[in-house]
Design a protein around this motif. Structure first.
Motif, PDB file in Angstrom:
ATOM      1  N   SER A 178       0.746  -1.339   0.150  1.00 37.09           N
ATOM      2  CA  SER A 178       0.029  -0.013  -0.094  1.00 37.09           C
ATOM      3  C   SER A 178       0.910   1.158  -0.018  1.00 37.09           C
ATOM      4  N   LEU A 179       2.173   1.158   0.141  1.00 37.87           N
ATOM      5  CA  LEU A 179       3.057   2.246   0.550  1.00 37.87           C
ATOM      6  C   LEU A 179       3.649   2.465  -0.931  1.00 37.87           C
ATOM      7  N   LEU A 180       3.268   3.197  -1.834  1.00 36.36           N
ATOM      8  CA  LEU A 180       3.979   3.252  -3.000  1.00 36.36           C
ATOM      9  C   LEU A 180       4.906   4.630  -3.243  1.00 36.36           C
ATOM     10  N   LEU A 181       6.439   4.398  -2.846  1.00 30.94           N
ATOM     11  CA  LEU A 181       6.938   5.817  -2.940  1.00 30.94           C
ATOM     12  C   LEU A 181       7.651   5.770  -4.304  1.00 30.94           C
ATOM     13  N   LYS A 182       8.261   6.697  -4.480  1.00 31.96           N
ATOM     14  CA  LYS A 182       8.890   7.079  -5.643  1.00 31.96           C
ATOM     15  C   LYS A 182      10.204   6.221  -5.944  1.00 31.96           C
ATOM     16  N   ASP A 183      10.216   5.807  -7.002  1.00 29.07           N
ATOM     17  CA  ASP A 183      11.544   4.888  -7.243  1.00 29.07           C
ATOM     18  C   ASP A 183      12.365   5.800  -8.653  1.00 29.07           C
ATOM     19  N   LYS A 184      11.869   5.646  -9.756  1.00 33.77           N
ATOM     20  CA  LYS A 184      12.583   6.371 -10.936  1.00 33.77           C
ATOM     21  C   LYS A 184      12.020   7.495 -11.315  1.00 33.77           C
ATOM     22  N   GLU A 185      10.829   7.615 -11.125  1.00 30.99           N
ATOM     23  CA  GLU A 185      10.064   9.013 -11.647  1.00 30.99           C
ATOM     24  C   GLU A 185       8.998   9.530 -10.583  1.00 30.99           C
ATOM     25  N   SER A 186       8.857  10.777 -10.770  1.00 33.23           N
ATOM     26  CA  SER A 186       7.906  11.417  -9.779  1.00 33.23           C
ATOM     27  C   SER A 186       6.379  11.438 -10.347  1.00 33.23           C
ATOM     28  N   LYS A 187       6.392  11.273 -11.743  1.00 30.97           N
ATOM     29  CA  LYS A 187       4.815  11.268 -12.014  1.00 30.97           C
ATOM     30  C   LYS A 187       4.423  10.098 -11.686  1.00 30.97           C
ATOM     31  N   LYS A 188       3.113   9.947 -11.231  1.00 32.58           N
ATOM     32  CA  LYS A 188       2.492   8.818 -10.470  1.00 32.58           C
ATOM     33  C   LYS A 188       1.692   8.112 -11.502  1.00 32.58           C
ATOM     34  N   THR A 189       1.681   8.171 -12.783  1.00 35.93           N
ATOM     35  CA  THR A 189       0.819   7.442 -13.626  1.00 35.93           C
ATOM     36  C   THR A 189       0.977   5.926 -13.623  1.00 35.93           C
ATOM     37  N   SER A 190       2.132   5.602 -13.526  1.00 36.96           N
ATOM     38  CA  SER A 190       2.564   4.155 -13.344  1.00 36.96           C
ATOM     39  C   SER A 190       2.089   3.489 -11.885  1.00 36.96           C
ATOM     40  N   ARG A 191       2.065   4.218 -11.097  1.00 37.57           N
ATOM     41  CA  ARG A 191       1.819   3.560  -9.724  1.00 37.57           C
ATOM     42  C   ARG A 191       0.173   3.386  -9.620  1.00 37.57           C
ATOM     43  N   PHE A 192      -0.452   4.367 -10.273  1.00 34.07           N
ATOM     44  CA  PHE A 192      -1.807   4.297 -10.256  1.00 34.07           C
ATOM     45  C   PHE A 192      -2.346   3.040 -11.089  1.00 34.07           C
ATOM     46  N   GLU A 193      -1.373   2.831 -12.239  1.00 27.32           N
ATOM     47  CA  GLU A 193      -1.592   1.785 -12.995  1.00 27.32           C
ATOM     48  C   GLU A 193      -1.261   0.521 -12.183  1.00 27.32           C
ATOM     49  N   GLN A 194      -0.321   0.461 -11.551  1.00 28.01           N
ATOM     50  CA  GLN A 194      -0.096  -0.712 -10.468  1.00 28.01           C
ATOM     51  C   GLN A 194      -0.994  -1.039  -9.731  1.00 28.01           C
ATOM     52  N   VAL A 195      -1.834  -0.325  -9.080  1.00 28.24           N
ATOM     53  CA  VAL A 195      -2.666  -0.489  -8.135  1.00 28.24           C
ATOM     54  C   VAL A 195      -4.071  -1.154  -9.008  1.00 28.24           C
ATOM     55  N   GLU A 196      -4.240  -0.400 -10.040  1.00 32.52           N
ATOM     56  CA  GLU A 196      -5.262  -1.021 -11.053  1.00 32.52           C
ATOM     57  C   GLU A 196      -5.272  -2.606 -11.591  1.00 32.52           C
ATOM     58  N   LYS A 197      -3.902  -2.771 -11.919  1.00 32.33           N
ATOM     59  CA  LYS A 197      -3.410  -4.215 -12.493  1.00 32.33           C
ATOM     60  C   LYS A 197      -3.542  -5.084 -11.112  1.00 32.33           C
ATOM     61  N   ALA A 198      -3.738  -4.685  -9.839  1.00 27.72           N
ATOM     62  CA  ALA A 198      -3.902  -5.622  -8.854  1.00 27.72           C
ATOM     63  C   ALA A 198      -5.293  -5.958  -8.593  1.00 27.72           C
ATOM     64  N   GLY A 199      -6.216  -5.265  -9.312  1.00 29.68           N
ATOM     65  CA  GLY A 199      -7.567  -5.913  -9.219  1.00 29.68           C
ATOM     66  C   GLY A 199      -8.564  -4.687  -8.641  1.00 29.68           C
ATOM     67  N   TYR A 200      -7.959  -3.567  -8.408  1.00 30.23           N
ATOM     68  CA  TYR A 200      -8.619  -2.436  -7.697  1.00 30.23           C
ATOM     69  C   TYR A 200      -8.971  -1.248  -8.571  1.00 30.23           C
ATOM     70  N   GLU A 201     -10.128  -0.432  -8.517  1.00 33.84           N
ATOM     71  CA  GLU A 201     -10.550   0.725  -9.358  1.00 33.84           C
ATOM     72  C   GLU A 201     -10.427   1.630  -8.259  1.00 33.84           C
ATOM     73  N   ILE A 202      -9.621   2.600  -8.535  1.00 35.32           N
ATOM     74  CA  ILE A 202      -9.358   3.666  -7.881  1.00 35.32           C
ATOM     75  C   ILE A 202     -10.468   4.904  -7.843  1.00 35.32           C
ATOM     76  N   VAL A 203     -11.227   4.862  -6.825  1.00 30.47           N
ATOM     77  CA  VAL A 203     -12.779   5.602  -6.662  1.00 30.47           C
ATOM     78  C   VAL A 203     -12.558   6.922  -6.154  1.00 30.47           C
ATOM     79  N   VAL A 204     -11.485   7.157  -5.569  1.00 32.74           N
ATOM     80  CA  VAL A 204     -11.211   8.547  -4.871  1.00 32.74           C
ATOM     81  C   VAL A 204      -9.866   8.732  -4.749  1.00 32.74           C
ATOM     82  N   TYR A 205      -9.216  10.013  -5.215  1.00 30.15           N
ATOM     83  CA  TYR A 205      -7.953  10.463  -5.263  1.00 30.15           C
ATOM     84  C   TYR A 205      -8.075  11.406  -4.237  1.00 30.15           C
ATOM     85  N   ALA A 206      -6.876  11.743  -3.432  1.00 28.17           N
ATOM     86  CA  ALA A 206      -6.709  13.005  -2.556  1.00 28.17           C
ATOM     87  C   ALA A 206      -5.414  13.494  -2.752  1.00 28.17           C
ATOM     88  N   GLY A 207      -5.178  14.851  -2.755  1.00 26.88           N
ATOM     89  CA  GLY A 207      -3.921  15.342  -2.890  1.00 26.88           C
ATOM     90  C   GLY A 207      -3.866  16.817  -2.951  1.00 26.88           C
TER      91      GLY A 207
END
Length: 284
Positions: A178-207
């Motif tokens: 659940s704790l997805l910190l930055k590895d190679k890039e600051s842009k978060k798109t790939s980490r959002f995709e990682q969540v979705e590939k695990a079978g989740y739909e992100i229904v709320v974002y907060a920032g």
């Protein structure tokens, strides 16, 4: 004898005059040196009232509660696609946890952001919870959803300390999934995709930054005219899918004020700040 006295008197006056000139020159040099430092100092000082507001005002506290109340209602109302599990993706800094003590430290030292100092702050594990954040996160985790903390804190030195800080504040379900910190890039798109590939739909974002949301591909490293147009494009989703926490201290809205903002020296940044003001054109 009288002539000698006159000569000595004139020499004394002259000495006092030159001493005064030297003193004035020295003060001017010191003033010039202070002026050369003033742009860096002023950049730091400009954050003071914003930090005061975030640390002390009831209005900031109310906005935080308002944001998480809206997030809870949005989560409860969300209906994920068939077979998908509900997820909430949140930023950490100035969204779920408060780092204004670190900002205040740099302000008083007249220091700009420094990544090594930031890592020291993370390792100190002294960030506090934003009002309402712990309650919201734990509600999601206990009501059929899963929280994902998608932050640009770095893997490595900052990871374990961040995990321990969150747990100490009472956040549940904080682990390597659940704790997805930055590895190679600051842009978060790939980490959002990682969540979705695990079978989740992100229904709320907060920032606290537009780049914490699903449309980051449209706003990442863009100037504010593009960022504002993107906000207008998704205006019906704010408070429903996208929850914004206030942060007047830092963020991409600042670099969005002018092209190549972070390539400018402190004086150049100050000029961008001044030139970006919308000023009353008072009739003469």
């Amino acid at each position: 004898m009288k002539n000698l006295v006159k000569v000595l008197f004139m020499m004394s006056v002259g000495a006092l005059f030159f001493a005064a000139c030297a003193t004035d020159s020295g003060m001017q040099n010191k003033s010039d040196a202070a002026y050369k430092l003033s742009d860096e100092a002023l950049l730091a000082e400009q954050t003071m009232l914003a930090i005061n507001w975030m640390q002390q005002s009831g209005e900031y506290r109310a906005l935080a509660y308002q944001a998480f109340n809206a997030a809870k209602m949005a989560f409860d109302a969300a209906k994920p696609a068939n077979g998908m599990k509900k997820a909430v993706a949140v930023d950490l800094d100035e969204t779920m946890i408060d780092n204004m003590a670190e900002g205040a430290y740099r302000l008083l030292a007249h220091k700009s952001f420094d990544s090594s100092m930031w890592t020291q702050w993370c390792e100190a594990k002294q960030a506090m919870a934003i009002p309402g954040a712990v309650e919201f996160a734990n509600y999601v985790n206990s009501h059929g959803g899963k929280m994902f903390y998608v932050s640009n804190r770095k893997v490595g030195a900052e990871y374990q300390a961040t995990l321990e800080n969150l747990k100490a504040l009472g956040f549940t379900g904080v682990d390597e999934t659940s704790l997805l910190l930055k590895d190679k890039e600051s842009k978060k798109t790939s980490r959002f995709e990682q969540v979705e590939k695990a079978g989740y739909e992100i229904v709320v974002y907060a920032g606290d930054n537009l780049d914490d949301f699903a449309f980051t591909g449209e706003t990442y490293h863009k100037l504010n005219d593009v960022r504002n147009a993107t906000v207008d494009k998704y205006k019906t989703d704010f408070g429903v899918k996208y929850i914004v926490l206030p942060n007047p201290v830092y963020g991409h809205w600042i670099s969005g004020l002018g092209a190549d903002y972070y390539k400018k020296d402190d004086a150049g940044k100050q000029k961008i700040h001044r030139d970006s003001l919308k000023v009353w054109k008072k009739a003469q």
